[in-house]
Design a protein around this motif. Sequence first.
Motif, PDB file in Angstrom:
ATOM      1  N   LYS A 334      10.162  55.879  54.123  1.00 16.95           N
ATOM      2  CA  LYS A 334       9.284  57.066  54.048  1.00 16.95           C
ATOM      3  C   LYS A 334      10.089  58.331  54.276  1.00 16.95           C
ATOM      4  CE  LYS A 334       4.839  55.061  55.265  1.00 16.95           C
ATOM      5  NZ  LYS A 334       3.951  54.708  56.367  1.00 16.95           N
ATOM      6  N   TYR A 335      10.995  58.249  55.239  1.00 17.50           N
ATOM      7  CA  TYR A 335      11.832  59.410  55.564  1.00 17.50           C
ATOM      8  C   TYR A 335      12.688  59.783  54.348  1.00 17.50           C
ATOM      9  CZ  TYR A 335      15.747  62.008  57.531  1.00 17.50           C
ATOM     10  OH  TYR A 335      16.713  62.952  57.748  1.00 17.50           O
ATOM     11  N   LYS A 336      13.292  58.750  53.711  1.00 17.39           N
ATOM     12  CA  LYS A 336      14.163  59.023  52.553  1.00 17.39           C
ATOM     13  C   LYS A 336      13.369  59.557  51.369  1.00 17.39           C
ATOM     14  CE  LYS A 336      17.843  55.792  53.612  1.00 17.39           C
ATOM     15  NZ  LYS A 336      18.452  54.500  53.321  1.00 17.39           N
ATOM     16  N   MET A 337      12.123  59.056  51.219  1.00 10.01           N
ATOM     17  CA  MET A 337      11.285  59.510  50.098  1.00 10.01           C
ATOM     18  C   MET A 337      11.066  61.027  50.216  1.00 10.01           C
ATOM     19  SD  MET A 337       7.798  57.805  48.701  1.00 10.01           S
ATOM     20  CE  MET A 337       6.893  57.901  50.206  1.00 10.01           C
ATOM     21  N   THR A 338      10.812  61.490  51.457  1.00  7.48           N
ATOM     22  CA  THR A 338      10.592  62.927  51.668  1.00  7.48           C
ATOM     23  C   THR A 338      11.910  63.685  51.544  1.00  7.48           C
ATOM     24  OG1 THR A 338       8.989  62.226  53.296  1.00  7.48           O
ATOM     25  CG2 THR A 338       9.489  64.558  53.267  1.00  7.48           C
ATOM     26  N   LYS A 339      12.940  63.142  52.188  1.00  8.75           N
ATOM     27  CA  LYS A 339      14.232  63.841  52.205  1.00  8.75           C
ATOM     28  C   LYS A 339      14.802  63.996  50.799  1.00  8.75           C
ATOM     29  CE  LYS A 339      18.677  63.267  54.189  1.00  8.75           C
ATOM     30  NZ  LYS A 339      19.483  62.117  54.409  1.00  8.75           N
ATOM     31  N   LYS A 340      14.568  62.985  49.957  1.00  6.37           N
ATOM     32  CA  LYS A 340      15.134  63.024  48.608  1.00  6.37           C
ATOM     33  C   LYS A 340      14.121  63.511  47.583  1.00  6.37           C
ATOM     34  CE  LYS A 340      18.303  59.233  49.660  1.00  6.37           C
ATOM     35  NZ  LYS A 340      19.572  58.903  49.035  1.00  6.37           N
ATOM     36  N   SER A 341      12.958  63.969  48.055  1.00 12.15           N
ATOM     37  CA  SER A 341      11.889  64.538  47.193  1.00 12.15           C
ATOM     38  C   SER A 341      11.529  63.629  46.025  1.00 12.15           C
ATOM     39  CB  SER A 341      12.303  65.894  46.620  1.00 12.15           C
ATOM     40  OG  SER A 341      12.893  66.692  47.586  1.00 12.15           O
ATOM     41  N   CYS A 342      11.536  62.298  46.254  1.00  8.57           N
ATOM     42  CA  CYS A 342      11.147  61.449  45.121  1.00  8.57           C
ATOM     43  C   CYS A 342       9.674  61.074  45.215  1.00  8.57           C
ATOM     44  CB  CYS A 342      12.065  60.248  44.962  1.00  8.57           C
ATOM     45  SG  CYS A 342      12.141  59.148  46.335  1.00  8.57           S
ATOM     46  N   ASP A 343       9.112  60.643  44.097  1.00  7.30           N
ATOM     47  CA  ASP A 343       7.664  60.410  44.031  1.00  7.30           C
ATOM     48  C   ASP A 343       7.288  59.056  44.624  1.00  7.30           C
ATOM     49  OD1 ASP A 343       7.123  62.820  42.427  1.00  7.30           O
ATOM     50  OD2 ASP A 343       8.427  61.775  40.999  1.00  7.30           O
ATOM     51  N   TRP A 344       8.068  58.040  44.282  1.00  9.50           N
ATOM     52  CA  TRP A 344       7.805  56.692  44.781  1.00  9.50           C
ATOM     53  C   TRP A 344       9.096  56.114  45.346  1.00  9.50           C
ATOM     54  CZ3 TRP A 344       5.379  54.460  39.655  1.00  9.50           C
ATOM     55  CH2 TRP A 344       4.181  55.139  39.378  1.00  9.50           C
ATOM     56  N   THR A 369       4.160  55.375  48.143  1.00  9.42           N
ATOM     57  CA  THR A 369       4.009  56.731  47.604  1.00  9.42           C
ATOM     58  C   THR A 369       3.660  57.595  48.805  1.00  9.42           C
ATOM     59  OG1 THR A 369       1.626  56.645  47.211  1.00  9.42           O
ATOM     60  CG2 THR A 369       3.030  55.755  45.476  1.00  9.42           C
ATOM     61  N   SER A 370       3.390  58.888  48.593  1.00 11.03           N
ATOM     62  CA  SER A 370       3.102  59.733  49.752  1.00 11.03           C
ATOM     63  C   SER A 370       1.827  59.285  50.471  1.00 11.03           C
ATOM     64  CB  SER A 370       2.993  61.195  49.325  1.00 11.03           C
ATOM     65  OG  SER A 370       2.018  61.283  48.321  1.00 11.03           O
ATOM     66  N   ASP A 371       0.899  58.627  49.757  1.00 13.38           N
ATOM     67  CA  ASP A 371      -0.333  58.220  50.442  1.00 13.38           C
ATOM     68  C   ASP A 371      -0.671  56.735  50.297  1.00 13.38           C
ATOM     69  OD1 ASP A 371      -0.859  58.309  47.803  1.00 13.38           O
ATOM     70  OD2 ASP A 371      -2.322  59.943  47.881  1.00 13.38           O
ATOM     71  N   LEU A 372       0.333  55.912  49.953  1.00 10.86           N
ATOM     72  CA  LEU A 372       0.042  54.497  49.733  1.00 10.86           C
ATOM     73  C   LEU A 372       1.206  53.625  50.185  1.00 10.86           C
ATOM     74  CD1 LEU A 372      -1.990  52.664  47.765  1.00 10.86           C
ATOM     75  CD2 LEU A 372      -0.003  52.737  46.274  1.00 10.86           C
ATOM     76  N   GLN A 373       0.868  52.463  50.740  1.00 12.73           N
ATOM     77  CA  GLN A 373       1.916  51.482  51.046  1.00 12.73           C
ATOM     78  C   GLN A 373       1.414  50.091  50.656  1.00 12.73           C
ATOM     79  OE1 GLN A 373       3.430  51.383  55.106  1.00 12.73           O
ATOM     80  NE2 GLN A 373       3.868  49.200  54.856  1.00 12.73           N
ATOM     81  N   GLU A 374       2.072  49.470  49.703  1.00 11.30           N
ATOM     82  CA  GLU A 374       1.665  48.133  49.262  1.00 11.30           C
ATOM     83  C   GLU A 374       2.810  47.169  49.527  1.00 11.30           C
ATOM     84  OE1 GLU A 374      -0.944  49.321  45.319  1.00 11.30           O
ATOM     85  OE2 GLU A 374       0.690  47.915  45.090  1.00 11.30           O
ATOM     86  N   ASN A 375       2.493  46.033  50.169  1.00 12.87           N
ATOM     87  CA  ASN A 375       3.536  45.026  50.363  1.00 12.87           C
ATOM     88  C   ASN A 375       3.449  44.040  49.201  1.00 12.87           C
ATOM     89  OD1 ASN A 375       5.310  43.165  51.191  1.00 12.87           O
ATOM     90  ND2 ASN A 375       4.230  42.593  53.077  1.00 12.87           N
ATOM     91  N   TRP A 376       4.488  43.952  48.403  1.00 15.82           N
ATOM     92  CA  TRP A 376       4.452  43.058  47.239  1.00 15.82           C
ATOM     93  C   TRP A 376       4.961  41.655  47.575  1.00 15.82           C
ATOM     94  CZ3 TRP A 376       6.661  46.812  42.913  1.00 15.82           C
ATOM     95  CH2 TRP A 376       5.671  47.761  42.615  1.00 15.82           C
TER      96      TRP A 376
END
Length: 400
Positions: A334-344, A369-376
Motif C-alpha cells: 500500500k505504501y509503495k502504491m502511494t509512493k509510486k503513484s500507481c493505480d493498482w 487498489t486505493s479502496d480495495l484489497q482482494e486475496n487471490w
Amino acid sequence: MKKILLIVSGGIAAYRSLDLIREIKRRGDDVTCVLTKSATKFVQPLSFASLSQNKVYTDLFDIENESKIGHIKLSRDADLIVLAPATANILAKMVHGVSDSLATSILLANNKPLLIAPSMNVKMWNNPATIKNIKTLKKDGHIFVGPDDGEMACGEVGSGKMSKVEDIYKEISYLINESPLKGKKAFVTSGPTIEPIDPVRFISNRSSGKQGHAIASLLSKLGAETHLITGPVNIPYPDNIKVTEINTADEMLEACLSSLPADISVFAAAVSDWKVTNQSAKKIKKSENKNNDMNIILKQNPDVLKTISETNKNRPELVVGFTLETENLIESAKYKMTKKSCDWMIANNHIQNNKSVFDNDMNEVSFLTSDLQENWGLISKKSVAEKLCNKIINHFNNVT
Ligand code: CTP
C-alpha cells in the motif's frame, strides 16, 4: 454462433478431441471434423459425427464432397481451423506444402486463422527437425497452444502432451470472440535487470520473467497492441508480439518511455535497485587488489514505474505495479502504491508453499487498489494474468 473446423491427425490424443468437441458445442458453437486416415485408426469417425452432430470428412476423393471442391469450401465456411492433435508428421507436411490428404489439402488452401495443439513423444518434440518446423510455422503466423509437460502414453516423461481441453478452448475463444482490448496499447516490463560490474560480472536477481510474459501474452490475445520489455530470461517470448530486450534499469526506462503513449502499463520486472558507478571496462583482476578487498560503488537506479506513473506527458490510463516482500506484505504494498503513484498493485509473497516464488509456476498474490484489497490465493501465474486482464477489461468497460 461461430463455425470451427477441427482437423484431427493420428495421435493417441485423438480421443481427447472428443472432449474438445463437447466443450465447443457446450459453448454454443458449431464444429465440423476432418480426420486423417491415421486418426480413424485411433477413434471411429462415428464418435466425432455423434458428438459434433455434423458429417465427418476423411477422404480427399469423396465424390460428392469434391464435386463442390470440398477442401476449399470446408476452410472458407469456417471462422477458425483447429488442428488437434497435431502430430510431428502433419506439422512437417505443412512446412513443406504437402497436400496428400483431405486434411493437408485444407491446411494448404486455408485462408483462416489456424490454432495448432501439438501432441507427440518428447523426443519427437525435441528433435531438431520438429523444432525447425515449429519455428517456421510460428513465423508463418500460426498460433500454438501447448504442448504440456507430463507422462506420455509411451511411458516417457517430458514435453509433448496435448494441452488440456480447457486450455485449448481458452485459445479458441480468444480467436473467435470480439477482442475486448482491441484499440488499446499496452506495455509490460518483465524479468530481471542486470547491472554490469565489469565485462563479465554483474548484479542481478532471480526473476524468471514467467509472470510478466504471461501478462503480455494475454493482453495481446485479448486484442491490445502489446510491447514486452524484458531483461535476460530463459523462457520463450510470447508469439506475435513486439519484444524489446534490455539489460539495465536505464535501458528499461528508455524502452518504457519510447512505448508511450499507452493505455495500459504493467511493471512485473524485478528491477535492480542499484547500478555500479565505478564499472570497469576490463575484467577486474584479483592480483590488482593488494589487500584482498574490492570496492564497488553503487548508485540508485531510476525507478521505472514511478517515472512513468508521474510523467506529465502521456501517462498511461492504467499503471499497475508488482511488489515482492518477505515481511509486512500488504502494508508495504500500500505504501509503495502511494509512493509510486500507481493505480493498482499486485503484492506477492516471497515464500509460497515453502518454495520461493522465483521460477515457480504458482504465485500467491493480493490485488490492491486505493479502496480495495482482494486475496487471490495461491494460483498459477497464468491465472494471475487472467484475473488481472479481467480487471483491466472491466476498467475500460466501466464495470466496478
Ligand atoms: N520498480 C521499478 N524501478 C525500480 C524499482 C522497482 O520500476 N528501480 C517497480 C517494479 O517493477 C515493481 C515495483 O516497482 O512494479 C515495486 O518493486 P519493489 O522491488 O517491490 O520496490 P522497490 O521500490 O525496489 O523497493 P524495495 O526494493 O526497497 O522494497
